[in-house]
Structure formats: C-alpha cells, structure tokens
Design a protein around this motif. Sequence first.
Motif, PDB file in Angstrom:
ATOM      1  N   VAL A  92      13.936  23.993  54.520  1.00 24.58           N
ATOM      2  CA  VAL A  92      12.273  24.223  54.487  1.00 24.58           C
ATOM      3  C   VAL A  92      11.660  24.973  55.603  1.00 24.58           C
ATOM      4  CG1 VAL A  92      11.566  23.493  52.143  1.00 24.58           C
ATOM      5  CG2 VAL A  92      11.369  21.917  54.648  1.00 24.58           C
ATOM      6  N   THR A  93      12.524  25.061  56.555  1.00 23.87           N
ATOM      7  CA  THR A  93      11.689  25.413  58.331  1.00 23.87           C
ATOM      8  C   THR A  93      10.615  26.870  58.126  1.00 23.87           C
ATOM      9  OG1 THR A  93      13.562  24.551  59.019  1.00 23.87           O
ATOM     10  CG2 THR A  93      12.626  26.076  60.571  1.00 23.87           C
ATOM     11  N   ASP A  94      11.512  27.335  57.393  1.00 26.50           N
ATOM     12  CA  ASP A  94      10.299  28.765  57.539  1.00 26.50           C
ATOM     13  C   ASP A  94       9.352  28.333  56.395  1.00 26.50           C
ATOM     14  OD1 ASP A  94      11.981  30.294  59.769  1.00 26.50           O
ATOM     15  OD2 ASP A  94      13.156  31.041  57.966  1.00 26.50           O
ATOM     16  N   SER A  95      10.301  27.526  55.369  1.00 27.09           N
ATOM     17  CA  SER A  95       8.770  27.875  54.498  1.00 27.09           C
ATOM     18  C   SER A  95       7.589  26.672  54.432  1.00 27.09           C
ATOM     19  CB  SER A  95       9.531  27.481  52.598  1.00 27.09           C
ATOM     20  OG  SER A  95      10.223  27.691  52.360  1.00 27.09           O
ATOM     21  N   ILE A  96       7.060  25.785  55.901  1.00 30.13           N
ATOM     22  CA  ILE A  96       6.530  24.615  55.693  1.00 30.13           C
ATOM     23  C   ILE A  96       5.079  25.519  56.723  1.00 30.13           C
ATOM     24  CG2 ILE A  96       7.530  22.746  55.193  1.00 30.13           C
ATOM     25  CD1 ILE A  96       8.562  22.567  58.561  1.00 30.13           C
ATOM     26  N   ARG A  97       5.950  26.542  57.070  1.00 35.26           N
ATOM     27  CA  ARG A  97       4.896  27.742  58.130  1.00 35.26           C
ATOM     28  C   ARG A  97       4.607  28.433  56.800  1.00 35.26           C
ATOM     29  NH1 ARG A  97       4.647  24.063  62.106  1.00 35.26           N
ATOM     30  NH2 ARG A  97       6.690  23.249  62.245  1.00 35.26           N
ATOM     31  N   SER A  98       4.100  28.823  55.718  1.00 38.18           N
ATOM     32  CA  SER A  98       3.680  29.095  55.168  1.00 38.18           C
ATOM     33  C   SER A  98       1.844  29.509  55.240  1.00 38.18           C
ATOM     34  CB  SER A  98       3.515  29.175  53.639  1.00 38.18           C
ATOM     35  OG  SER A  98       3.373  28.515  52.575  1.00 38.18           O
ATOM     36  N   ARG A  99       1.297  30.235  54.750  1.00 34.49           N
ATOM     37  CA  ARG A  99      -0.126  30.464  55.000  1.00 34.49           C
ATOM     38  C   ARG A  99      -1.061  29.371  54.267  1.00 34.49           C
ATOM     39  NH1 ARG A  99      -4.899  32.018  57.160  1.00 34.49           N
ATOM     40  NH2 ARG A  99      -6.121  33.391  55.376  1.00 34.49           N
ATOM     41  N   GLU A 100      -0.241  28.803  52.838  1.00 39.28           N
ATOM     42  CA  GLU A 100      -0.486  28.783  51.656  1.00 39.28           C
ATOM     43  C   GLU A 100      -0.331  27.007  52.094  1.00 39.28           C
ATOM     44  OE1 GLU A 100       0.459  32.074  50.250  1.00 39.28           O
ATOM     45  OE2 GLU A 100       1.469  30.550  51.151  1.00 39.28           O
ATOM     46  N   VAL A 101       0.590  27.051  52.672  1.00 40.07           N
ATOM     47  CA  VAL A 101       0.944  24.957  53.154  1.00 40.07           C
ATOM     48  C   VAL A 101      -0.017  24.823  54.709  1.00 40.07           C
ATOM     49  CG1 VAL A 101       2.007  23.615  54.587  1.00 40.07           C
ATOM     50  CG2 VAL A 101       3.337  24.230  52.537  1.00 40.07           C
ATOM     51  N   THR A 102      -0.089  26.088  55.621  1.00 37.80           N
ATOM     52  CA  THR A 102      -1.542  25.424  57.094  1.00 37.80           C
ATOM     53  C   THR A 102      -2.327  25.321  56.499  1.00 37.80           C
ATOM     54  OG1 THR A 102      -0.135  27.052  58.255  1.00 37.80           O
ATOM     55  CG2 THR A 102      -2.545  26.683  58.523  1.00 37.80           C
ATOM     56  N   LEU A 103      -3.418  26.165  54.878  1.00 40.12           N
ATOM     57  CA  LEU A 103      -4.722  25.775  54.681  1.00 40.12           C
ATOM     58  C   LEU A 103      -4.669  24.620  54.270  1.00 40.12           C
ATOM     59  CD1 LEU A 103      -4.901  29.370  53.111  1.00 40.12           C
ATOM     60  CD2 LEU A 103      -5.985  28.737  54.779  1.00 40.12           C
ATOM     61  N   ILE A 104      -4.066  24.005  53.336  1.00 43.84           N
ATOM     62  CA  ILE A 104      -4.156  22.526  52.974  1.00 43.84           C
ATOM     63  C   ILE A 104      -3.379  21.494  53.747  1.00 43.84           C
ATOM     64  CG2 ILE A 104      -4.845  23.740  50.474  1.00 43.84           C
ATOM     65  CD1 ILE A 104      -1.831  22.266  49.476  1.00 43.84           C
ATOM     66  N   VAL A 105      -2.591  21.790  54.563  1.00 44.10           N
ATOM     67  CA  VAL A 105      -1.466  20.126  55.532  1.00 44.10           C
ATOM     68  C   VAL A 105      -2.600  19.578  56.037  1.00 44.10           C
ATOM     69  CG1 VAL A 105      -1.797  21.556  57.055  1.00 44.10           C
ATOM     70  CG2 VAL A 105       0.107  19.377  56.977  1.00 44.10           C
ATOM     71  N   SER A 106      -4.080  19.810  56.073  1.00 43.59           N
ATOM     72  CA  SER A 106      -4.922  18.973  56.950  1.00 43.59           C
ATOM     73  C   SER A 106      -5.881  17.989  55.842  1.00 43.59           C
ATOM     74  CB  SER A 106      -6.188  19.023  58.149  1.00 43.59           C
ATOM     75  OG  SER A 106      -5.650  19.700  58.837  1.00 43.59           O
ATOM     76  N   LEU A 107      -5.225  18.355  54.485  1.00 40.78           N
ATOM     77  CA  LEU A 107      -5.922  17.971  53.052  1.00 40.78           C
ATOM     78  C   LEU A 107      -5.059  16.527  53.284  1.00 40.78           C
ATOM     79  CD1 LEU A 107      -7.947  20.592  51.225  1.00 40.78           C
ATOM     80  CD2 LEU A 107      -8.868  19.131  52.689  1.00 40.78           C
ATOM     81  N   ILE A 108      -4.193  16.592  52.800  1.00 44.52           N
ATOM     82  CA  ILE A 108      -2.416  16.497  53.005  1.00 44.52           C
ATOM     83  C   ILE A 108      -2.389  15.089  53.639  1.00 44.52           C
ATOM     84  CG2 ILE A 108      -0.190  16.122  51.991  1.00 44.52           C
ATOM     85  CD1 ILE A 108      -1.924  17.874  49.954  1.00 44.52           C
ATOM     86  N   ALA A 109      -2.010  15.112  54.590  1.00 47.32           N
ATOM     87  CA  ALA A 109      -2.755  14.776  55.899  1.00 47.32           C
ATOM     88  C   ALA A 109      -3.484  13.606  56.241  1.00 47.32           C
ATOM     89  CB  ALA A 109      -2.622  15.018  57.197  1.00 47.32           C
TER      90      ALA A 109
END
Length: 232
Positions: A92-109
């Motif tokens: 998932v090396t490329d998939s985890i850099r998607s804009r969708e992931v970037t926008l909510i990763v701080s909330l998950i973290a």
Amino acid sequence: MMQQDGDSDRINIAIDGPAGAGKSTVARKVAEQLGYIYIDTGAMYRAVTLSALRASIEPQDSRALAALATSLDIELLPGDKGQTVLLNGEDVTDSIRSREVTLIVSLIAANETVREVLGAMQRKLAAKKGVVMDGRDIGSHVLPNAELKVFLTATVEERASRRFKEISGKQDVTLEQLAQEIADRDRLDEQREIAPLICASDALVMDSTAMTIEEVVEAIVKLSRTKLAEAK
C-alpha cells in the motif's frame, strides 16, 4: 540491512516535526549513510487510516478504530522508493499517500489505542538500537531515551511549496489549499490530548527553510557521530 547484535556501536535517532518538514526523506537518507534501519512511523498511521477508510470507520469511532488497529499486520521493508509498506501482506506504499488519507490521518492518529498499539511496535523495532525514526512524538513519547533527538521544521509556506512540488500532476490541489491544510494539520497535531506534536526538551531544533535536504542530512549525520563518540 540487518541490525547487529548489541548496541555498543549504535544509537537511536529520533526526528520529529510538523507535516511537510521533510522528515521522511531526511530520516531515510541519514539511515542509509549510517547503515541504520529507517522506521517511518507516519506510514504506519497512514496504513491504519487507509484501512479505516476501506472499512468505512469514522475517525470519531474510537472503539472500532481500536479494534482495527490491533487486528492489522503492518510491515516496513526496504524498497526501490525508500520503503515499501505492507498492510496485511498488500503493498500500500502508494495508496497511503492519497489525498483522502492525508486529510484525516491526524484524526486517526489522535486515537489513544491506535497510538498505544503502534507505539509498542515502534519501541520493539528500536530495542536493539541503530534506528532512525521519524514522526510527531518520537523524542517526547515513543523513544524518550533516544541518544539524538532532532526537531525538524520549516515555515508553513516552505512546507506547502515542497509538498506541492512533490505531488504536482498527481493530485488536483492548489498551493494555497496545501498551505491551509498544513496549517490546519499543525493545529490538530499540537492540540490533541494524546501524544501531541511537541519538541522534546533535549531535542535540537533545526529550521530547514533555507537548507537543502543534503545539508540537513549532513548536519544530522555529523551530530549522530558526535553523540556516538560521547556514548562510548
């Protein structure tokens, strides 16, 4: 590269800082120069975020997130592009850099159990020394005993510019949008209750706004060799 037994000739290096400061690139290059293991903790949080998105789990659903985090198998392997990230065996090396992931990763973290589970993984990886780990709370929380701690930062404008060049042509986003999103993410990371973005009291602050990646890497490698000499 395999770690050697014992830690007499190795130290742990923690590189913290806000989004877009260049931590991952710098940490990877420092690890290459020193022959250390590079651990991208941000990629681990992104893998959990991607899995949450696929499972339609809301960032506010703490119980579901906690159950998800404990069920995942996340592996970080050396790869052609610096590091390959496997999520339950899937690249998932490329998939985890998607804009969708970037926008909510701080909330998950910000989820306490997610941080506990991943933090335990990260400490285990660093137990034998000889790792370069980057993230938001490595020096302050994950590896408080790291021999070298660097807090890498840059202005919001510079960080947005770097990120814009990095994703140019891949994502439909303006420089202004990126700057706003980075500023928003800074605020989220700094204000969260669980392991917020903070500069450890014994960390060296390095402002990379006017520095090249190579200059930052050279400075950290030099510092690490000084720390290693002091530790002996």
